[in-house]
Write a protein that holds these residues in place. Structure first.
Motif, PDB file in Angstrom:
ATOM      1  N   ALA A 163      25.147  23.476  39.271  1.00  0.00           N
ATOM      2  CA  ALA A 163      26.359  24.201  38.897  1.00  0.00           C
ATOM      3  C   ALA A 163      27.571  23.286  38.862  1.00  0.00           C
ATOM      4  N   ILE A 213      26.448  19.992  35.623  1.00  0.00           N
ATOM      5  CA  ILE A 213      26.438  20.307  34.188  1.00  0.00           C
ATOM      6  C   ILE A 213      27.846  20.553  33.633  1.00  0.00           C
ATOM      7  N   PRO A 214      28.663  21.418  34.238  1.00  0.00           N
ATOM      8  CA  PRO A 214      30.009  21.621  33.672  1.00  0.00           C
ATOM      9  C   PRO A 214      30.884  20.370  33.734  1.00  0.00           C
ATOM     10  N   LEU A 215      30.781  19.600  34.809  1.00  0.00           N
ATOM     11  CA  LEU A 215      31.579  18.375  34.886  1.00  0.00           C
ATOM     12  C   LEU A 215      31.146  17.365  33.835  1.00  0.00           C
ATOM     13  N   LEU A 235      29.771  18.024  30.900  1.00  0.00           N
ATOM     14  CA  LEU A 235      30.234  18.517  29.607  1.00  0.00           C
ATOM     15  C   LEU A 235      31.751  18.371  29.458  1.00  0.00           C
ATOM     16  N   LEU A 236      32.485  18.629  30.521  1.00  0.00           N
ATOM     17  CA  LEU A 236      33.936  18.498  30.483  1.00  0.00           C
ATOM     18  C   LEU A 236      34.354  17.045  30.257  1.00  0.00           C
ATOM     19  N   THR A 292      23.979  15.622  40.344  1.00  0.00           N
ATOM     20  CA  THR A 292      25.358  15.270  40.039  1.00  0.00           C
ATOM     21  C   THR A 292      25.523  13.760  39.984  1.00  0.00           C
TER      22      THR A 292
END
Length: 132
Positions: free
Chosen positions: A25, A28-30, A32-33, A93
């Motif tokens: 969680a 992945i968002p970091l 993509l960001l 991560t």
């Protein structure tokens, strides 16, 4: 008699591996960001500034140096996230951000190579001579 309460265990970040769900969680968002920031900065931060310069070399040089500095700051931020993720033992991560660090490092190397190539003295020129 009276029982004493056991001393609560201190939870240090490196004592237990981060749960997989929390790790993914965050990873992945970091990832993509940061990828989106790198691409959008290359297109809008650098590309549009060079386009708006309309051939003015001073503005193009300033845009190139500003872009190199922004990419360098992103590389530092990504490496800081790698260190923090390694401290919390968040395996995915760390892997995602090491890949991002390679991508940002390659982008930084390409930008610096482009800068060096465009500002190199002509071949056969002695660096400190009067005609260079």
């Amino acid at each position: 008699m009276t029982d004493t309460l056991p001393v609560p265990e201190r939870r240090r970040p490196w004592s237990h591996r981060t749960r997989l769900g929390a790790d993914l969680a965050l990873a992945i968002p970091l990832f993509l960001l940061e990828t989106a920031w790198l691409v959008l900065d290359w297109i809008y931060g650098y590309g549009l500034e060079v386009w708006a310069a309309q051939g003015e070399q001073a503005r193009i040089d300033a845009a190139g140096l500003a872009h190199i500095e922004r990419v360098r700051m992103l590389l530092i931020a990504v490496l800081l996230v790698v260190v923090l993720a390694a401290l919390f033992r968040a395996r995915w991560t760390v892997i995602a951000h090491l890949l991002m660090a390679l991508l940002v490092g390659g982008s930084l190397a390409a930008a610096q190579h482009e800068w060096d190539h465009s500002h190199a003295p002509p071949p056969g020129c002695i660096r400190y001579s009067a005609n260079c």
